[in-house]
Design an enzyme around this catalytic site. Structure first.
Site, PDB file in Angstrom:
ATOM      1  N   LYS A  28      30.009  78.744  69.495  1.00  0.00           N
ATOM      2  CA  LYS A  28      30.035  77.653  68.430  1.00  0.00           C
ATOM      3  C   LYS A  28      31.524  78.023  67.586  1.00  0.00           C
ATOM      4  O   LYS A  28      32.031  77.140  67.108  1.00  0.00           O
ATOM      5  CB  LYS A  28      28.995  77.683  67.563  1.00  0.00           C
ATOM      6  CG  LYS A  28      28.726  79.007  66.689  1.00  0.00           C
ATOM      7  CD  LYS A  28      27.585  78.854  65.851  1.00  0.00           C
ATOM      8  CE  LYS A  28      27.317  80.175  65.082  1.00  0.00           C
ATOM      9  NZ  LYS A  28      28.335  80.349  64.346  1.00  0.00           N
ATOM     10  N   ASP A 221      30.142  76.334  59.081  1.00  0.00           N
ATOM     11  CA  ASP A 221      29.430  77.134  59.955  1.00  0.00           C
ATOM     12  C   ASP A 221      28.002  77.378  59.437  1.00  0.00           C
ATOM     13  O   ASP A 221      27.836  77.579  58.190  1.00  0.00           O
ATOM     14  CB  ASP A 221      30.498  78.463  60.215  1.00  0.00           C
ATOM     15  CG  ASP A 221      29.927  79.169  61.383  1.00  0.00           C
ATOM     16  OD1 ASP A 221      29.159  78.457  62.256  1.00  0.00           O
ATOM     17  OD2 ASP A 221      30.398  80.418  61.682  1.00  0.00           O
TER      18      ASP A 221
END
Length: 604
Positions: A28, A221
């Site tokens: 990610k 995030d």
């Protein structure tokens, strides 16, 4: 940068709301970083981009990947900085906004101090004492937690005051006095860094629209970990342009105790009906044995985004399910196993994880007995040491003469007879001096090294800590920048990287601290019913599901081999690991399988 097809789709998303549902170890950070870089390459002015991470470590990693350097951009009193994206934590962002809008917030000036948790608690204790309320009647830490909740959840203090409940009324009164003290000290606490700016944005259209125009892209995030005030800040900033990219994994939502609400992640497509959702399901970290076992555990949660992690790294070794009689036998077995691993792989990364910090006692003792070097990750903070706090108090007073907490600290350290004249001398120093010059002035003026020699048994160690602080301070020209950086540091920022070729210590930490990290070998100790899940979290299904997410996080930290250890009463989560994925070990030979559930289950 090599990207798989799903990652490419996320990176090249044309614009508008984007949710990247990224499983553990699925790259990610790589995807988010590549998207940030591509936006800049395509001509989006860098200073129009905000990229929010949950830790300074993650911000540093992203900065290295995007710009090839780990150090932040040159500090500037203005915000945003032309040609530079904001890349940091929510609290860092809030501090930047407050510096710019301090006049609109009112009652403080831009040289404000940021009060840490200890300072906040000290203020609350003094207020309760002034109110003649004993600690056994109203616990100061409970009061601190309740005030933090008011700010994090954007609750109405006036509604609290009018609720008719004794406790609520007392909290509301305490809150008002606490805010007045912070104002008098020209200070904010950590919760203020977001709460004050969100309330300003909500109530001041001119300021709100100013920043909505300044920024055109927002990347976030670990979106599953945002709380109410963080969520509201995000919604306000992207209200006009809607260019929001969030990445996260609801299966790793483990911070409910910090008021994180993973429903924000689950409801993203409801908030943004036009949103694109991309799932990253290929794991690059662990063996297929660890991945399949982890999948089997987390799939028992009812509230989750369906994902199925997979990997092409091969099956690897079976999980080791280890039954011990007590914590000491368990710890001794772990220490011996680590010795065997080190004989074969001297540089292997090894971690011992646990649900509660109290569990560290037995493995620490065992590692010491076996002469195995270890480190408590995120344990004792450099900036919590007395001598470091004393020096920082000097710098805080030089910048903010109203910082009463720093003043009281020095008067207590030196005594009022010496402390008061010292504080007066500090206020006469120029705040324009470099931090290192002020530190050196203080050491000379107060004869602090000699003071430590007289008052402490480990003066040399304390002076080495001051020397380390001085070296760090020498990197900064601005006192304001230095103190802001220090105020926003986290527990893990003091951890030093292992040098290349050096045998790393065994790292010990809670599961909560392990999130975002990975290791070749992971020992998850104390997988007992009543510990994981914890006895406090067994009455509500939503709490049990968060405990299961903790189990999932712990399991997916392992790259090569995972050890799951229990004593006497195995966790229900161990029974959710399919039998084909583990070998069973009993160090004392007392059993050869997990006991029947009916034999050991604890009454809820």
């Amino acid at each position: 940068m090599d990207l798989n097809e799903r990652q490419k789709q996320a990176v090249e998303h044309p614009g508008g709301p984007l949710l990247i549902a990224a499983g553990a170890g699925s790259g990610k950070t790589r995807a988010l970083t590549a998207r940030l870089r591509l936006l800049i390459q395509k001509g989006v002015p860098a200073h129009e981009i905000i990229a929010i991470t949950f830790t300074n470590k993650a911000a540093k990693e992203m900065r290295e990947r995007v710009f090839g350097v780990s150090t932040p951009a040159a500090w500037s009193p203005t915000f945003p900085v032309p040609g530079t994206p904001f890349l940091g934590t929510f609290h860092s962002l809030g501090a930047r906004f407050l510096k710019q809008e301090i006049e609109a917030v009112g009652s403080r000036n831009r040289n404000f101090s940021i009060v840490d948790s200890d300072g906040s608690l000290s203020i609350i204790k003094k207020i309760l004492k002034d109110m003649d309320i004993p600690a056994d009647k109203f616990n100061p830490r409970v009061a601190q937690s309740r005030i933090s909740r008011i700010k994090s959840e954007l609750e109405s203090v006036s509604e609290l005051a009018s609720s008719g409940e004794w406790f609520d009324g007392l909290v509301a009164e305490l809150y008002g006095k606490y805010e007045a003290r912070l104002e008098a000290h020209n200070a904010f606490d950590f919760d203020d860094l977001l709460e004050k700016i969100v309330r300003l944005f909500k109530n001041n259209k001119q300021v709100r629209e100013k920043y909505q125009k300044l920024f055109s892209h927002l990347l976030v995030d670990e979106y599953q970990d945002v709380n109410t005030v963080q969520y509201q800040l995000i919604r306000i900033l992207v209200e006009k342009h809607k260019n929001i990219t969030v990445v996260g994994d609801d299966s790793q939502a483990i911070y409910g105790f910090r008021l994180a609400d993973f429903r924000n992640f689950l409801n993203f497509s409801t908030d943004w009906p036009e949103a694109t959702v991309i799932k990253l399901e290929q794991n690059y970290r662990s063996t297929s044995t660890i991945i399949e076992a982890s999948n089997a555990v987390i799939e028992n949660n009812k509230v989750r985004t369906p994902k199925r992690l997979w990997t092409d790294r091969g099956a690897g070794e079976p999980i080791q399910m280890v039954a011990a009689v007590d914590p000491d036998i368990e710890a001794t077995w772990v220490a011996h196993e680590i010795q065997d691993i080190r004989d074969k792989e001297p540089l292997a990364g090894i971690a011992i994880l646990y649900r509660t910090n109290a569990q560290s006692r037995a493995p620490e003792q065992a590692l010491i007995s076996e002469n195995i070097r270890y480190k408590i990750y995120g344990g004792f903070k450099f900036y919590d040491r007395k001598e470091v706090k004393d020096v920082l108090a000097v710098l805080r007073i030089a910048l903010n003469h109203d910082d009463l907490l720093a003043t009281e600290r020095l008067e207590k350290a030196f005594g009022k007879r010496v402390g008061q004249p010292l504080v007066e001398a500090i206020t006469r120093q120029s705040a324009e001096q470099a931090p290192v010059d002020l530190i050196n002035w203080f050491l000379r003026e107060s004869e602090y090294p000699e003071f430590l020699e007289r008052k402490t048994d480990n003066a040399q160690e304390r002076l080495e800590n001051i020397a380390e602080l001085t070296v760090f301070a020498s990197r900064f020209k601005s006192l304001e920048e230095f103190l802001e950086r220090i105020s926003l540091l986290e527990a893990t920022d003091d951890i030093k990287e292992t040098k290349e070729g050096e045998r790393p210590p065994v790292l010990m930490m809670s599961i909560h601290m392990s999130k975002g990290l990975e290791f070749d070998y992971v020992f998850l100790i104390g997988c007992n019913e009543g510990i994981l899940p914890h006895e406090r979290c067994m009455s509500k299904e939503e709490d049990v599901e968060e405990e299961r997410r903790l189990m999932y996080v712990a399991m997916t930290r392992a790259r090569k081999v995972l050890y799951l250890l229990y004593q006497s009463f195995p966790s229900r989560f161990l029974r959710e690991v399919p039998r084909e994925y583990y070998d069973f070990i009993s160090p004392t030979g007392t059993c050869n399988e997990l006991p029947d559930e009916s034999d050991v289950w604890i009454e809820e």
